[in-house]
Enzyme design. Structure first.
Site, PDB file in Angstrom:
ATOM      1  N   ASP A 470       0.947  -1.097   0.267  1.00 51.32           N
ATOM      2  CA  ASP A 470       0.108   0.132   0.058  1.00 51.32           C
ATOM      3  C   ASP A 470       0.942   1.262  -0.033  1.00 51.32           C
ATOM      4  OD1 ASP A 470      -2.439   1.560   0.144  1.00 51.32           O
ATOM      5  OD2 ASP A 470      -1.928   1.713   2.470  1.00 51.32           O
ATOM      6  N   ASP A 669      -1.427  -0.889   6.164  1.00 45.33           N
ATOM      7  CA  ASP A 669      -1.514  -0.471   7.479  1.00 45.33           C
ATOM      8  C   ASP A 669      -2.962  -0.019   7.708  1.00 45.33           C
ATOM      9  OD1 ASP A 669      -1.676   1.791   5.974  1.00 45.33           O
ATOM     10  OD2 ASP A 669      -0.754   2.914   7.746  1.00 45.33           O
ATOM     11  N   ASP A 673      -6.931  -2.363   3.927  1.00 45.71           N
ATOM     12  CA  ASP A 673      -5.969  -3.501   3.565  1.00 45.71           C
ATOM     13  C   ASP A 673      -6.381  -4.771   4.132  1.00 45.71           C
ATOM     14  OD1 ASP A 673      -4.237  -1.336   2.189  1.00 45.71           O
ATOM     15  OD2 ASP A 673      -3.531  -0.997   4.057  1.00 45.71           O
TER      16      ASP A 673
END
Length: 782
Positions: A470, A669, A673
């Site tokens: 990410d 995080d 996700d």
């Protein structure tokens, strides 16, 4: 039983204990001293009023008063907390409340979570006592057996009876746990090392007792030097060496909890609680409740996770994040338990206590990983089961082949070689091979900021060839700062910022935080949203002051039917500069755009370079615009980029790559996700992220630094190599040892392996496996 309890607000400290100078009584649940006049928690039972420090202790007492009153009447000390779970270090599926013995392998169960005050392992103390008390008898019996002929003043028969008398305490007392576990293994149809040791020692001892007490039962071929050959020395040496091997193994295993104890030791023992009347008291950490106000003085550790409600200071959070620079804390800042306060004084409100704190969750994660089983271990367990059965068959064959076909005294050779086979083949080295590696590796990894959820993650991480990352919070700081606002025709910059910030008050996204912070910095008056809806990955919608608002990327604008092309050129320029762009639509009309930049972490470039060097393909998947994503990717040299992706798109990407044969790890995080973290072959959460992300991942990087993946992968490779070394050694040792003990070399070399040497070899094999695993703890990674 009547109870009366003054209900108070959770933040009211009047319901907590007051350490007055007057008479105090003992809380029957926790043992703390309580002033009856000041506490608000009381319960009456059988005409006696009992007083408690908190509502929690009161509730426990009301649920089961007999349990606590019985303990009091016995005048016994407060025991370990009820419900303490014990677990087998080799078979973590074996769990029970309280100590016991594993029905599969016969090892003593250990507490699932070690305590700081834990003394030596009770099994270690017990085995040590048995070893040292009987060692002199073992030495004397061995000397008499090997050098007795040098003492002509001792007749052979007398010497034999002395050996018997000295052997009795060794076999009947020191070896008692071995026989208990041997019988248990047979009863449970779970053959293990204790099956072989129990049968081996029992056979040597039983044969020798009969030979001493009734030698006339044996044929003439059994008589040598005026007596039937006895093997008391084999029995006592096997017992003493097994006890010694177990002591060394237990002492080494205790080192694996060092990492957990080091983590547990980070937390302070007490907290300073503020009462309503302004006075303060020191209380044990276990008596801090959510909502309590706590003072953290300069130089003290923060007791629990909470929010600063008064004061200003800088807090050293390096134990959690690895960042050496203390972080400024003011009113409204979050603080984490066990971090170190600087020179200022803080008053915090406790928000997470006990097992809910970040530190406690880390400890739980490490403990869980240490007790989990690797796929390689499951294979070893199956092999060990059949291996013991095979050894028993070989032992029976050895006995009859030597007895019927061997040279004279053939049955003496039969007994000796059978005992040697049983002893040397004990599969303790095989059983320890993988658990020891896992326990040492997880402790070492925790010290380096890498938390593995289970052994399978350790085994799988080294196989990863593709890493999906990410952007926000993973590659970047995750603390975006406001960049600029551009209004569309008919709107002012202040109005666009005020409306966007008003709606974003309901969002937890870091980009929203930056917008709200900028509006407050400019002194804009924000309205409370009348409704709020988050469209994860693309933006938010809601109503503010009667107007329908939507803030998000171009995907959200398409969804609400707003044409954002009028601002596409400046938006593209901002994205190329690496900023994230969000559009604001008001009542279906484009009002403007807001740009927020999130600086790339200083460590990210090095981390990406190291991951590339390790042969990983790096893929970025982010909810940000495609241009912004490409700008960051170009800077970092990322191989593949996907922008404006939703949570579903991330999990789809994971599955697409897996379908192509890739072993995929996902690093993220945020809540968005979580699905991809759970779906990947290995999910890697940033420790600076959300609880949801961490609970979905198999690996957590405490410091939120991608370089941790390089360390984690190195630990994974070293651990699997260590497990293979241990398993290889255990298999090789048994493959060579069993045939030699059975006497296959005798026709060629005349060589036989005595039970003494077999017992020594068995103990050394276990110790060598443990020692090899402990090497992992000394190696630094990354």
């Amino acid at each position: 039983m009547n109870t009366h309890h003054h209900h108070t607000d959770s933040n009211n400290l009047g319901d907590h204990i007051h350490a007055a100078e007057g008479t105090t009584v003992t809380d029957p649940v926790c043992g703390m001293q309580v002033d009856p006049a000041r506490t608000a928690h009381h319960a009456e039972h059988e005409g006696v009023t009992h007083h408690f420090c908190s509502a929690r202790c009161l509730e426990r007492f009301v649920a089961d008063p007999a349990r606590y009153l019985t303990r009091q009447s016995d005048d016994s000390p407060v025991p370990a907390p009820a419900g303490t779970m014990y677990i087998c270090p080799m078979h973590p599926q074996v769990r029970q409340e309280g100590p016991g013995i594993c029905p599969i392998c016969g090892m003593a169960l250990e507490p699932e979570m070690p305590g700081l005050d834990d003394e030596d392992n009770p099994e270690l103390l017990d085995f040590s006592r048995r070893f040292w008390w009987t060692l002199p008898a073992t030495v004397v019996v061995t000397v008499l057996a090997m050098f007795g002929h040098y003492f002509p003043q001792l007749p052979v028969v007398t010497r034999t009876w002395i050996e018997l008398v000295l052997t009795l305490p060794v076999v009947l007392w020191a070896a008692a746990p071995f026989f208990v576990r041997c019988v248990q293994s047979v009863r449970n149809l779970s053959p293990n090392m204790w099956t072989l040791i129990g049968i081996g020692v029992g056979a040597a001892f039983g044969y020798s007792v009969v030979a001493t007490v009734a030698p006339e039962l044996f044929p003439a071929s059994f008589h040598q030097h005026g007596r039937v050959g006895v093997y008391f020395e084999a029995a006592v040496v096997i017992v003493s060496l097994t006890l010694l091997g177990q002591m060394l193994e237990l002492r080494a295993r205790s080192k694996t909890s060092t990492a957990l104890k080091a983590l547990l030791g980070l937390a302070p023992k007490t907290a300073r609680r503020l009462r309503d009347d302004g006075s303060e008291e020191d209380v044990e950490l276990s008596h801090v409740h959510v909502g309590d106000r706590l003072r953290v003085r300069p130089g003290e550790k923060v007791p629990v996770d909470g929010e600063v409600i008064e004061g200003r200071s800088h807090v050293d959070e390096s134990m959690l994040t690895g960042e050496p620079i203390p972080v400024e804390k003011t009113t409204g800042s979050s603080v984490i338990g066990a971090t170190l306060n600087g020179t200022g004084s803080l008053v915090i409100r406790a928000e997470k206590v006990g097992s809910a704190t970040v530190l406690a969750q880390i400890v739980q994660l490490v403990a869980q990983a240490q007790r989990s089983r690797a796929p390689m271990q499951r294979m070893a367990d199956k092999v060990a089961y059949w291996f013991v059965l095979a050894v028993l068959a070989i032992a029976v064959a050895t006995f009859f082949v030597w007895g019927l076909l061997g040279p004279e005294p053939s049955w003496t050779f039969a007994v000796l070689n059978t005992i040697s086979v049983l002893i040397i083949a004990c599969p303790c080295a095989l059983g320890l091979a993988t658990p020891m590696s896992i326990m040492v590796a997880t402790g070492r990894a925790a010290g380096e900021g890498v938390l593995f959820r289970d052994a399978e993650a350790i085994e799988n991480l080294r196989k990863i060839d593709t890493l999906i990352v990410d952007k926000t919070g993973t590659l970047t700081e995750g603390r975006p700062t406001f960049h600029t606002v551009l209004p569309a025709d008919g709107f002012t910059a202040e109005e666009v910022l005020r409306l966007a910030a008003s709606l974003d008050q309901g969002s937890e996204h870091p980009l929203a935080d930056a917008i709200v912070a900028e509006a407050r910095r400019r002194g804009l008056t924000l309205e409370t949203p009348e409704s709020f809806e988050s469209s994860t990955g693309i933006g938010v919608r809601g109503k503010v002051g009667g107007a329908t608002l939507a803030i998000g990327n171009t995907a959200l604008m398409h969804e609400v039917g707003v044409d954002a092309s009028v601002l596409s050129i400046p938006a593209e320029e901002l994205r190329r500069a690496g900023a994230s762009v969000m559009y604001l639509a008001v009542d279906g009309v484009l009002a403007g755009l807001l740009a927020v930049s999130d600086p790339i972490k200083a460590t990210t470039a090095d981390a990406i370079a190291s991951l590339h060097a390790a042969g990983l393909n790096i893929v970025m998947a982010t909810g940000d615009g495609v241009t912004t994503a490409h700008a960051v990717a170009r800077t970092l040299g990322i191989d593949e980029v996907h922008g404006e992706v939703r949570p579903k798109d991330k999990i789809d990407l994971v599955r697409q790559l897996q379908a192509k044969g890739h072993r995929v790890a996902m690093a993220g995080d945020g809540i968005n996700d979580a699905p991809a973290l759970a779906g990947a072959d290995v999910g890697i959460a940033m420790g600076t992220g959300t609880d949801v992300a961490m609970s979905s991942a198999q690996v957590t990087l405490v410091k939120g630094d991608l370089r941790g993946i390089v360390r984690a992968r190195s630990i994974s490779s070293d651990t699997v190599a260590n497990m293979k070394q241990n398993l290889g050694f255990a298999f090789l040792y048994n493959a060579l040892g069993v045939p030699i003990a059975a006497g296959v070399l005798y026709p060629l070399t005349g060589l036989l392996l005595s039970p003494l040497i077999a017992a020594l070899a068995m103990s050394l094999s276990s110790v060598s496996v443990v020692a090899n695993a402990l090497r992992l703890g000394r190696k630094r990674h990354g």
